[in-house]
Design an enzyme around this catalytic site. Structure first.
Site, mmCIF file in Angstrom:
data_model
loop_
_atom_site.group_PDB
_atom_site.id
_atom_site.type_symbol
_atom_site.label_atom_id
_atom_site.label_comp_id
_atom_site.label_asym_id
_atom_site.label_seq_id
_atom_site.Cartn_x
_atom_site.Cartn_y
_atom_site.Cartn_z
ATOM 1 N N SER A 224 -62.610 -80.281 73.094
ATOM 2 C CA SER A 224 -62.277 -79.004 73.724
ATOM 3 C C SER A 224 -63.396 -78.008 73.453
ATOM 4 O O SER A 224 -64.513 -78.397 73.123
ATOM 5 C CB SER A 224 -60.928 -78.500 73.190
ATOM 6 O OG SER A 224 -60.491 -77.400 73.950
ATOM 7 N N ASN A 225 -63.125 -76.717 73.623
ATOM 8 C CA ASN A 225 -64.136 -75.689 73.353
ATOM 9 C C ASN A 225 -63.438 -74.456 72.804
ATOM 10 O O ASN A 225 -62.213 -74.426 72.671
ATOM 11 C CB ASN A 225 -64.933 -75.382 74.629
ATOM 12 C CG ASN A 225 -64.018 -74.943 75.745
ATOM 13 O OD1 ASN A 225 -63.386 -73.907 75.666
ATOM 14 N ND2 ASN A 225 -63.919 -75.760 76.789
ATOM 15 N N HIS A 226 -64.224 -73.427 72.486
ATOM 16 C CA HIS A 226 -63.671 -72.257 71.778
ATOM 17 C C HIS A 226 -63.089 -71.189 72.693
ATOM 18 O O HIS A 226 -62.800 -70.095 72.233
ATOM 19 C CB HIS A 226 -64.768 -71.608 70.921
ATOM 20 C CG HIS A 226 -65.259 -72.492 69.818
ATOM 21 N ND1 HIS A 226 -64.439 -72.910 68.807
ATOM 22 C CD2 HIS A 226 -66.482 -73.032 69.580
ATOM 23 C CE1 HIS A 226 -65.139 -73.686 67.978
ATOM 24 N NE2 HIS A 226 -66.375 -73.774 68.431
ATOM 25 N N ALA A 292 -62.825 -72.328 80.833
ATOM 26 C CA ALA A 292 -63.950 -73.123 80.325
ATOM 27 C C ALA A 292 -63.523 -74.585 80.436
ATOM 28 O O ALA A 292 -62.920 -75.148 79.515
ATOM 29 C CB ALA A 292 -64.260 -72.731 78.891
#
Ligand code: CTP
Length: 416
Positions: A224-226, A292
């Site tokens: 995943s991402n932030h 995102a």
């Protein structure tokens, strides 16, 4: 290399508008232990720029002090139809207000409202009010569920008053159940949503993506991402506040919406987000892709937890479908498509490439090189690049203010 120098850079200032600014709110407080919550409610309303006047019944003064309320509201708290040979002008009060909120609404006052009884200032004001009336009941569960309460609520609703749902929780009796008055923040959100939406985007259907996507590797691990989702949520709320019908497709995020009227669809993976966007896209006028989205996802999601064996591990990834590009391909002349670009280098060139390649109408660029901007922060700094060549730079602002800037920009580009 894309030529950018020919376009002027415009610095765009927008004054962040608050929904309750200068709104006139008349609060009627009746005898219930929940009256203590009106202290915080008054404080919050005044903080948001509202002008608050308060009427209190005699029974309510046992639960909350008029002195505290008048200090916080900066207005005298009214109780009697007349005092010191002066008549309180209840007709004028109901005409002054943009909304009359009776909160807490006791069982006794509810029965009086349902039957047109007029034995105090609050009731006289209610009967003569020409503004919308919102009721926030508070009572014990057995009273709340009594058939006479239900009948009285139906009656007052049939008069055109609106009722804020009670919560389920701890009650003054010590029991737990239904009947707890809505919390001050819930009441404020209700008032904003029911009474103070504006119409700049009325009849516009908006589709927004927000947050990260999560791509499972096995039952316990993921890629995943932030992304926090804050930016997309703020845009969704701003557009809804301005009258739009909003569908928000959110990846896994802790963010909560303040407005119940926004349709929120929670998804997990890039694939889910793509499928859900495709379902809603054709019916949307404005499409804003602020999520995102993962660019790659594992080819196989292992059924069982991958065990630690070898000294290294390779996971084969495959490209996800690009939602923005797909929407750009099928975009109609009446749709306005907004993309985002988060860049770490060659920001403007990369953003312009995305604008052209994905056939968006504009790209909102954030650079990770700007301090306090991007993932996780409450502030952001953006540049909007428009397909006509316009480039607008904004200063560092709260994400709510940035949302207002983006929404104002979109409004300026719509043909109607
Ligand atoms: N986007 C999308 N679907 C994807 C990937 C990205 O809709 N599978 C959208 C994002 O929501 C954003 C825009 O495309 O509006 C740009 O996303 P970004 O991650 O900055 O760019 P990418 O196209 O993924 O390119 P790169 O990661 O190489 O910068």
């Amino acid at each position: 290399m894309i030529e950018t120098a020919v376009y002027p850079t415009v610095v765009f200032y927008y004054i962040y508008s608050v929904m309750l600014e200068n709104k006139k709110i008349l609060i009627g407080i009746t005898g219930s232990i929940a009256a203590y919550k009106i202290i915080l409610l008054t404080r919050l309303l005044v903080k948001e720029g509202a002008v608050v006047k308060i009427i209190i019944t005699k029974a309510a003064t046992d639960f909350v002090s008029p002195l505290v309320l008048s200090t916080l509201s900066k207005n005298i708290v009214l109780q009697d139809l007349s005092s010191n040979s002066e008549w309180a002008n209840h007709v004028q009060l109901g005409r002054w207000a943009d909304v009359f909120l009776i909160s807490p609404l006791s069982c006794n006052t509810l029965a009086k409202l349902a039957n047109g009884i007029c034995d105090n200032l609050l009731l006289a004001t209610y009967l003569s009010a020409t503004c919308p009336v919102v009721l926030a009941p508070a009572m014990d569960e057995d009273m709340w569920k009594h058939p006479s309460t239900k009948r009285n609520l139906d009656t007052v609703k049939s008069f055109g008053n609106s009722v804020i749902d009670v919560n389920n929780g701890e009650l003054a009796s010590g029991l737990i159940g239904e009947g707890r008055m809505a919390e001050p923040e819930q009441i404020i959100n209700y008032l904003k949503e029911a009474n103070f939406r504006t119409t700049e985007f009325k009849d516009k259907k908006v589709l927004i993506t927000a947050g990260p996507t999560v791509e499972s590797i096995d039952p316990v691990r993921f890629i995943s991402n932030h992304s926090s989702g804050k930016m997309g949520f703020a845009i969704a709320e701003s557009l809804f506040a301005k009258g739009a019908e909003v569908v928000l497709i959110a990846g896994p995020t802790k963010e909560k919406l303040q407005f119940a009227g926004i349709t929120r669809i929670d998804v997990v993976s890039a694939n889910d987000m793509y499928a859900t966007c495709m379902e809603y896209a054709a019916n949307s006028d404005i499409l804003i892709m602020s999520a995102a989205v993962a660019d790659y996802t594992p080819v196989v999601i292992e059924k069982n937890k991958i065990k630690k064996k070898e000294s290294s591990l390779n996971i084969e990834l495959t490209k996800t479908k690009d939602i923005l590009s797909a929407l750009g391909e099928q975009k109609t002349a009446n749709q306005f498509l907004v993309g985002f670009a988060l860049e770490t280098n060659n920001e403007i060139d990369n953003a312009l490439q995305k604008l052209n390649k994905k056939n968006a109408d504009c790209i909102v660029l954030n650079s990770l090189n700007d301090a306090n901007a991007g993932f996780g922060f409450d502030t952001n700094k953006i540049t909007i690049l428009d397909k006509s060549g316009e480039r607008i730079e904004f200063g560092l602002k709260s994400k709510k203010e940035v949302a207002e800037d983006i929404v104002s920009f979109i409004k300026s580009k719509l043909n109607d």
